[in-house]
Design a protein around this motif. Structure first.
Motif, PDB file in Angstrom:
ATOM      1  N   SER A  74      -9.644   4.029   2.255  1.00 53.75           N
ATOM      2  CA  SER A  74      -8.495   3.826   1.365  1.00 53.75           C
ATOM      3  C   SER A  74      -8.173   2.363   1.131  1.00 53.75           C
ATOM      4  CB  SER A  74      -7.254   4.529   1.945  1.00 53.75           C
ATOM      5  OG  SER A  74      -7.460   5.918   2.049  1.00 53.75           O
ATOM      6  N   ILE A  75      -8.645   1.475   2.003  1.00 49.83           N
ATOM      7  CA  ILE A  75      -8.234   0.073   1.888  1.00 49.83           C
ATOM      8  C   ILE A  75      -9.401  -0.910   1.850  1.00 49.83           C
ATOM      9  CG2 ILE A  75      -7.895  -0.153   4.388  1.00 49.83           C
ATOM     10  CD1 ILE A  75      -5.522  -2.038   3.742  1.00 49.83           C
ATOM     11  N   ASN A  79      -6.318  -0.306  -3.368  1.00 51.52           N
ATOM     12  CA  ASN A  79      -4.984   0.343  -3.458  1.00 51.52           C
ATOM     13  C   ASN A  79      -3.829  -0.583  -3.100  1.00 51.52           C
ATOM     14  OD1 ASN A  79      -5.935   3.054  -4.194  1.00 51.52           O
ATOM     15  ND2 ASN A  79      -6.788   3.085  -2.114  1.00 51.52           N
ATOM     16  N   ILE A  80      -4.035  -1.889  -3.175  1.00 49.97           N
ATOM     17  CA  ILE A  80      -2.975  -2.850  -2.867  1.00 49.97           C
ATOM     18  C   ILE A  80      -2.346  -3.324  -4.177  1.00 49.97           C
ATOM     19  CG2 ILE A  80      -2.386  -5.026  -1.743  1.00 49.97           C
ATOM     20  CD1 ILE A  80      -3.386  -2.927   0.194  1.00 49.97           C
ATOM     21  N   LEU A  99      -9.085  -5.875  -1.498  1.00 55.35           N
ATOM     22  CA  LEU A  99      -8.717  -4.671  -0.768  1.00 55.35           C
ATOM     23  C   LEU A  99      -8.370  -3.597  -1.790  1.00 55.35           C
ATOM     24  CD1 LEU A  99      -6.421  -6.127   2.057  1.00 55.35           C
ATOM     25  CD2 LEU A  99      -8.785  -5.362   2.300  1.00 55.35           C
ATOM     26  N   VAL A 116       1.532  -4.931   3.297  1.00 56.53           N
ATOM     27  CA  VAL A 116       0.281  -5.308   3.957  1.00 56.53           C
ATOM     28  C   VAL A 116       0.307  -6.818   4.146  1.00 56.53           C
ATOM     29  CG1 VAL A 116      -2.233  -5.261   3.822  1.00 56.53           C
ATOM     30  CG2 VAL A 116      -0.889  -3.404   2.797  1.00 56.53           C
ATOM     31  N   LEU A 132       0.865  -1.180   0.000  1.00 57.83           N
ATOM     32  CA  LEU A 132       0.000   0.000   0.000  1.00 57.83           C
ATOM     33  C   LEU A 132       0.900   1.227   0.000  1.00 57.83           C
ATOM     34  CD1 LEU A 132      -2.973   1.097   0.372  1.00 57.83           C
ATOM     35  CD2 LEU A 132      -2.456   1.170   2.821  1.00 57.83           C
TER      36      LEU A 132
END
Length: 216
Positions: free
Chosen positions: A61-62, A214-215, A212, A168, A9
């Motif tokens: 964001s996640i 933005n990974i 998830l 992450v 991330l």
């Protein structure tokens, strides 16, 4: 399964806000030894993330819409560890089985290690010195082995090291483990805990289903 890396991330603005919040919480909590250091063998600080705006921004964001169901986000906490220090062998919470971690700031030389019950309790005579439940959640405090201060020298069954900031990963918190900061700056880990007390396998299946954000 002791851990599972999910990806990276990279949101520098968000990370900067989390670092500032960690510094703020660190300054507040270091005046409270009973809260900051569960034992005299560790200067690692644990602080719950309570800033509503920061929590909202992080979650958006996640975690995708619809993520929360029978396994939903419970809370977030920051582990703030000075250079050359770590946290003794323990199991998280009173019964907690897993969590999602993000390395906000750290060194590739840091490590997290896992140990078997037999090694800790039988071979080395480890004794749990603190086990305090938080009502029925099982998501607070930890089962600390306080009589093995030389844990960095002990044999271990698995190790996570070499990860970069932004990584992450899921962690199995119901197996004895410890961590250590081998870097030159504070190690900051943001941990997310979940309702339903899922195992690491159950949490991984849920994330594989929902994904998830933005990974990479």
């Amino acid at each position: 399964m002791h851990y599972k890396i999910l990806g990276s991330l990279q949101l520098p603005n968000l990370f900067d806000h989390i670092k500032k919040e960690a510094q703020h919480l660190f300054e507040i909590n270091k005046t409270k030894p009973g809260v900051v250091a569960p034992s005299i063998q560790s200067r690692a600080h644990l602080a719950y993330l309570k800033n509503p705006s920061l929590i909202r921004t992080f979650r958006r964001s996640i975690f995708p819409l619809g993520f929360d169901d029978e396994i939903s986000v419970y809370n977030h906490q920051l582990f703030i560890t000075p250079p050359g220090d770590g946290f003794e062998i323990h199991k998280d919470g009173f019964t907690k089985k897993s969590a999602l971690n993000i390395l906000i700031q750290g060194s590739e030389f840091d490590w997290t290690r896992w140990y078997s019950d037999d090694l800790v309790e039988t071979q080395y005579g480890g004794k749990i010195t603190m086990a305090t439940p938080d009502n029925s959640t099982g998501n607070r405090y930890s089962r600390n082995i306080g009589n093995l201060p030389n844990y960095p020298e002990m044999p271990y069954t698995d190790q996570l090291t070499g990860i970069k900031s932004g990584t992450v990963y899921l962690v199995n918190t119901d197996v004895y483990h410890s961590f250590y900061n081998n870097g030159n700056d504070y190690r900051i880990v943001l941990q997310t805990n979940f309702t339903g007390n899922p195992s690491i396998e159950q949490l991984l299946l849920k994330i594989q289903k929902t994904g998830l954000l933005n990974i990479d």
